[in-house]
Motif scaffolding. Sequence first.
Motif, PDB file in Angstrom:
ATOM      1  N   GLY A  28       0.827  -1.203   0.000  1.00 42.99           N
ATOM      2  CA  GLY A  28       0.000   0.000   0.000  1.00 42.99           C
ATOM      3  C   GLY A  28       0.855   1.244   0.000  1.00 42.99           C
ATOM      4  N   ILE A  29       0.376   2.277  -0.654  1.00 42.72           N
ATOM      5  CA  ILE A  29       1.075   3.558  -0.706  1.00 42.72           C
ATOM      6  C   ILE A  29       0.369   4.523   0.249  1.00 42.72           C
ATOM      7  CG2 ILE A  29       1.641   5.546  -2.163  1.00 42.72           C
ATOM      8  CD1 ILE A  29       2.033   3.597  -4.477  1.00 42.72           C
ATOM      9  N   GLU A  30       1.135   5.088   1.173  1.00 40.96           N
ATOM     10  CA  GLU A  30       0.558   6.012   2.156  1.00 40.96           C
ATOM     11  C   GLU A  30      -0.148   7.163   1.459  1.00 40.96           C
ATOM     12  OE1 GLU A  30      -0.497   8.250   5.491  1.00 40.96           O
ATOM     13  OE2 GLU A  30      -0.023   6.118   5.275  1.00 40.96           O
ATOM     14  N   ASP A  31      -1.400   7.402   1.858  1.00 44.80           N
ATOM     15  CA  ASP A  31      -2.248   8.343   1.116  1.00 44.80           C
ATOM     16  C   ASP A  31      -3.095   9.213   2.037  1.00 44.80           C
ATOM     17  OD1 ASP A  31      -3.572   5.958   1.836  1.00 44.80           O
ATOM     18  OD2 ASP A  31      -5.146   6.282   0.368  1.00 44.80           O
ATOM     19  N   THR A  32      -2.503   9.664   3.125  1.00 46.48           N
ATOM     20  CA  THR A  32      -3.239  10.554   4.017  1.00 46.48           C
ATOM     21  C   THR A  32      -3.421  11.928   3.375  1.00 46.48           C
ATOM     22  OG1 THR A  32      -2.467   9.438   6.013  1.00 46.48           O
ATOM     23  CG2 THR A  32      -3.173  11.734   6.250  1.00 46.48           C
ATOM     24  N   PHE A  33      -4.645  12.418   3.414  1.00 46.92           N
ATOM     25  CA  PHE A  33      -4.968  13.740   2.883  1.00 46.92           C
ATOM     26  C   PHE A  33      -5.722  14.539   3.947  1.00 46.92           C
ATOM     27  CE2 PHE A  33      -5.385  10.651  -0.649  1.00 46.92           C
ATOM     28  CZ  PHE A  33      -4.304  11.052  -1.423  1.00 46.92           C
ATOM     29  N   VAL A  34      -5.093  15.563   4.479  1.00 42.55           N
ATOM     30  CA  VAL A  34      -5.768  16.513   5.370  1.00 42.55           C
ATOM     31  C   VAL A  34      -5.432  17.897   4.818  1.00 42.55           C
ATOM     32  CG1 VAL A  34      -6.129  17.289   7.734  1.00 42.55           C
ATOM     33  CG2 VAL A  34      -5.404  14.932   7.311  1.00 42.55           C
ATOM     34  N   ALA A  41      -0.933  24.770  11.614  1.00 44.00           N
ATOM     35  CA  ALA A  41      -1.256  23.454  11.055  1.00 44.00           C
ATOM     36  C   ALA A  41      -1.206  23.522   9.534  1.00 44.00           C
ATOM     37  CB  ALA A  41      -2.631  22.988  11.518  1.00 44.00           C
ATOM     38  N   ARG A  42      -0.174  22.928   8.975  1.00 44.32           N
ATOM     39  CA  ARG A  42      -0.067  22.837   7.518  1.00 44.32           C
ATOM     40  C   ARG A  42      -0.972  21.720   6.990  1.00 44.32           C
ATOM     41  NH1 ARG A  42       6.469  22.549   6.632  1.00 44.32           N
ATOM     42  NH2 ARG A  42       6.335  21.039   8.339  1.00 44.32           N
ATOM     43  N   GLY A  43      -1.354  21.844   5.725  1.00 45.55           N
ATOM     44  CA  GLY A  43      -2.072  20.763   5.077  1.00 45.55           C
ATOM     45  C   GLY A  43      -1.143  19.575   4.846  1.00 45.55           C
ATOM     46  N   ILE A  44      -1.729  18.405   4.792  1.00 42.47           N
ATOM     47  CA  ILE A  44      -0.980  17.184   4.484  1.00 42.47           C
ATOM     48  C   ILE A  44      -1.565  16.541   3.240  1.00 42.47           C
ATOM     49  CG2 ILE A  44      -0.384  14.851   5.227  1.00 42.47           C
ATOM     50  CD1 ILE A  44      -0.459  15.739   8.068  1.00 42.47           C
ATOM     51  N   ASP A  45      -0.712  16.304   2.274  1.00 38.97           N
ATOM     52  CA  ASP A  45      -1.035  15.469   1.123  1.00 38.97           C
ATOM     53  C   ASP A  45       0.195  14.594   0.908  1.00 38.97           C
ATOM     54  OD1 ASP A  45      -1.254  14.347  -1.440  1.00 38.97           O
ATOM     55  OD2 ASP A  45      -2.400  16.048  -2.229  1.00 38.97           O
ATOM     56  N   GLU A  46       0.120  13.351   1.341  1.00 37.84           N
ATOM     57  CA  GLU A  46       1.284  12.467   1.266  1.00 37.84           C
ATOM     58  C   GLU A  46       1.759  12.257  -0.164  1.00 37.84           C
ATOM     59  OE1 GLU A  46       3.247  10.898   3.490  1.00 37.84           O
ATOM     60  OE2 GLU A  46       2.234  11.426   5.367  1.00 37.84           O
ATOM     61  N   TYR A  47       0.853  12.289  -1.120  1.00 38.66           N
ATOM     62  CA  TYR A  47       1.265  12.124  -2.512  1.00 38.66           C
ATOM     63  C   TYR A  47       2.160  13.286  -2.961  1.00 38.66           C
ATOM     64  CZ  TYR A  47      -2.117   8.316  -3.351  1.00 38.66           C
ATOM     65  OH  TYR A  47      -2.822   7.138  -3.352  1.00 38.66           O
ATOM     66  N   GLU A  48       1.822  14.485  -2.505  1.00 37.77           N
ATOM     67  CA  GLU A  48       2.641  15.645  -2.847  1.00 37.77           C
ATOM     68  C   GLU A  48       3.978  15.590  -2.111  1.00 37.77           C
ATOM     69  OE1 GLU A  48       2.502  20.546  -2.611  1.00 37.77           O
ATOM     70  OE2 GLU A  48       0.788  19.361  -1.929  1.00 37.77           O
ATOM     71  N   LEU A  49       3.939  15.275  -0.820  1.00 36.89           N
ATOM     72  CA  LEU A  49       5.147  15.292   0.001  1.00 36.89           C
ATOM     73  C   LEU A  49       6.151  14.222  -0.423  1.00 36.89           C
ATOM     74  CD1 LEU A  49       3.486  15.885   3.483  1.00 36.89           C
ATOM     75  CD2 LEU A  49       4.753  17.553   2.112  1.00 36.89           C
ATOM     76  N   THR A  50       5.661  13.113  -0.953  1.00 36.62           N
ATOM     77  CA  THR A  50       6.546  12.035  -1.396  1.00 36.62           C
ATOM     78  C   THR A  50       6.760  12.037  -2.908  1.00 36.62           C
ATOM     79  OG1 THR A  50       4.686  10.493  -1.558  1.00 36.62           O
ATOM     80  CG2 THR A  50       5.876  10.563   0.543  1.00 36.62           C
ATOM     81  N   GLN A  51       6.216  13.052  -3.581  1.00 35.50           N
ATOM     82  CA  GLN A  51       6.341  13.207  -5.033  1.00 35.50           C
ATOM     83  C   GLN A  51       5.689  12.050  -5.802  1.00 35.50           C
ATOM     84  OE1 GLN A  51      10.447  14.027  -6.148  1.00 35.50           O
ATOM     85  NE2 GLN A  51      10.387  16.068  -5.213  1.00 35.50           N
ATOM     86  N   HIS A  52       4.665  11.464  -5.205  1.00 35.67           N
ATOM     87  CA  HIS A  52       3.942  10.404  -5.922  1.00 35.67           C
ATOM     88  C   HIS A  52       3.221  10.961  -7.149  1.00 35.67           C
ATOM     89  CE1 HIS A  52       1.821   6.677  -6.614  1.00 35.67           C
ATOM     90  NE2 HIS A  52       0.642   7.256  -6.434  1.00 35.67           N
ATOM     91  N   TYR A  53       2.765  12.216  -7.059  1.00 38.25           N
ATOM     92  CA  TYR A  53       2.132  12.803  -8.235  1.00 38.25           C
ATOM     93  C   TYR A  53       3.106  12.876  -9.412  1.00 38.25           C
ATOM     94  CZ  TYR A  53      -1.722  14.384  -5.211  1.00 38.25           C
ATOM     95  OH  TYR A  53      -2.790  14.433  -4.348  1.00 38.25           O
ATOM     96  N   MET A  54       4.389  13.034  -9.141  1.00 37.86           N
ATOM     97  CA  MET A  54       5.411  13.080 -10.182  1.00 37.86           C
ATOM     98  C   MET A  54       5.839  11.686 -10.629  1.00 37.86           C
ATOM     99  SD  MET A  54       7.938  16.046  -8.637  1.00 37.86           S
ATOM    100  CE  MET A  54       9.211  15.580  -9.827  1.00 37.86           C
ATOM    101  N   HIS A  55       5.932  10.764  -9.663  1.00 39.46           N
ATOM    102  CA  HIS A  55       6.553   9.458  -9.922  1.00 39.46           C
ATOM    103  C   HIS A  55       5.555   8.306  -9.859  1.00 39.46           C
ATOM    104  CE1 HIS A  55      10.660  11.087  -9.789  1.00 39.46           C
ATOM    105  NE2 HIS A  55      10.290  11.790  -8.736  1.00 39.46           N
ATOM    106  N   TRP A  56       4.294   8.596 -10.051  1.00 40.25           N
ATOM    107  CA  TRP A  56       3.291   7.566  -9.846  1.00 40.25           C
ATOM    108  C   TRP A  56       3.460   6.366 -10.753  1.00 40.25           C
ATOM    109  CZ3 TRP A  56      -0.131   6.246 -13.735  1.00 40.25           C
ATOM    110  CH2 TRP A  56      -0.254   7.156 -14.799  1.00 40.25           C
ATOM    111  N   ARG A  57       3.854   6.595 -12.000  1.00 38.17           N
ATOM    112  CA  ARG A  57       4.063   5.450 -12.900  1.00 38.17           C
ATOM    113  C   ARG A  57       5.171   4.545 -12.369  1.00 38.17           C
ATOM    114  NH1 ARG A  57       1.484   5.560 -17.797  1.00 38.17           N
ATOM    115  NH2 ARG A  57       0.561   7.563 -18.408  1.00 38.17           N
ATOM    116  N   GLU A  58       6.258   5.157 -11.944  1.00 34.35           N
ATOM    117  CA  GLU A  58       7.365   4.383 -11.393  1.00 34.35           C
ATOM    118  C   GLU A  58       6.941   3.657 -10.118  1.00 34.35           C
ATOM    119  OE1 GLU A  58      11.917   5.050  -9.644  1.00 34.35           O
ATOM    120  OE2 GLU A  58      10.728   6.781 -10.331  1.00 34.35           O
TER     121      GLU A  58
END
Length: 422
Positions: A28-34, A41-58
Amino acid sequence: MTRNSKDSKDIVSTHNWMTDGRLHIGVGIEDTFVPQERMGARGIDEYELTQHYMHWREDLSLAAEAGAEYLRWGIPWYLVEPRPGEFDWRWIDEVAEHTRSLGLRVVVDLMHYGTPLWLDNQFLNTDYPERVAAYGRAVAERYRGVWDDFTPLNEPAINAEYCGERGIWPPYLSGQDGWVKIMVALARGMVRTQQEILAVNPDARIVSVDAGFRWEGDGTPLPLDLMEERRFLSLDLTMGRVGDDHALHPYLTGHGVTEEQLAWFRDNPVFPDVIGVNYYPGFTTVRYVDGKTEPVEAGVVGLRDLLQLHVDRYGLPVAVTETSRGGDVPSRVQWLEESIAEIESLRDGGMDIVGYTWFPFMTLVDWLYRHDLKPADEWFIHMGLVDLEREPDRNLARRKTPAFARFQEVVAALGDDTGDGA
């Protein structure tokens, strides 16, 4: 019988791939979104923080390369539905096509904490149950035949704790009254989401997922028997099991839940195909000492305990939907081997365990990032088969660890044992 039967033990799901007698292995890929922000309190988007939006295919290709048969992967609802009733599927369409081409089954994590920014008061919004159900229906309808496996909401007990009891996440309630209000709203949304999914895709499979909780020591903030019952409440509510004789009935009504609300759940029971248990050997078990808490290493004993509790209570197939260990790679490999061996032993003993999920697949960013100004790198937690490493150009490179190779070997061995390829 159907999944809307009053007796969950009589459910027959002949179409369910997770009840074919095999142990299915996933990641599973961590996918917390707040996404909501406020002072401190900063927003959390794990996909952005881990660059999954950039590297999702990989990332998805690496999951398939590891030998995972399925992937727990979440949709960022707040981005997919930027305005009420308006959906932007462009990226999700690409992801769905890539997982199809890889032959990677996806258990879609519809709700991993965060609601859209336009939904004021979040889970307490009067329209929340219908809004989340409409979103779930839209996903199920659009991707039917490609994605047919769904988790309506991840870890309702953690949601209730962070959003309702401790006031850490929106809508920032606190205390037992807050916990109850959030849990009831979440449970109603889960019921309506499952109903709408099955309305457009009767062959969809439902995997419930909640955090495991275990406690030791004296001085728990609430009576221990109350805490132990609360960890099952989301399933008890959604499955219509909360009547006058339920252990938590006085607790719920004492915090404002009406008999009419409870009757609604009994009149609208829904049942998962599989009950997912999230367990981490190093911190799922907590010890209370002098009013303070400390994590307890519980190993396979804690895993066995939680799985048995759910099997005894509900009589449904179970899956380990999250497990891993932080720290150095040898420790991760050791837990992989120990936990798989324990699962195999429990299966040999007759326990109906159908899935095992290494989660997270790659490095995640600690949720404490939300309350700090330090860069995400300083909050990295390496628990996965793949570690993230910051390069000079700020790119986060994906580095396969030795645990990745050991996972491949474990999957191959399990495939050989069943006579099926991984």
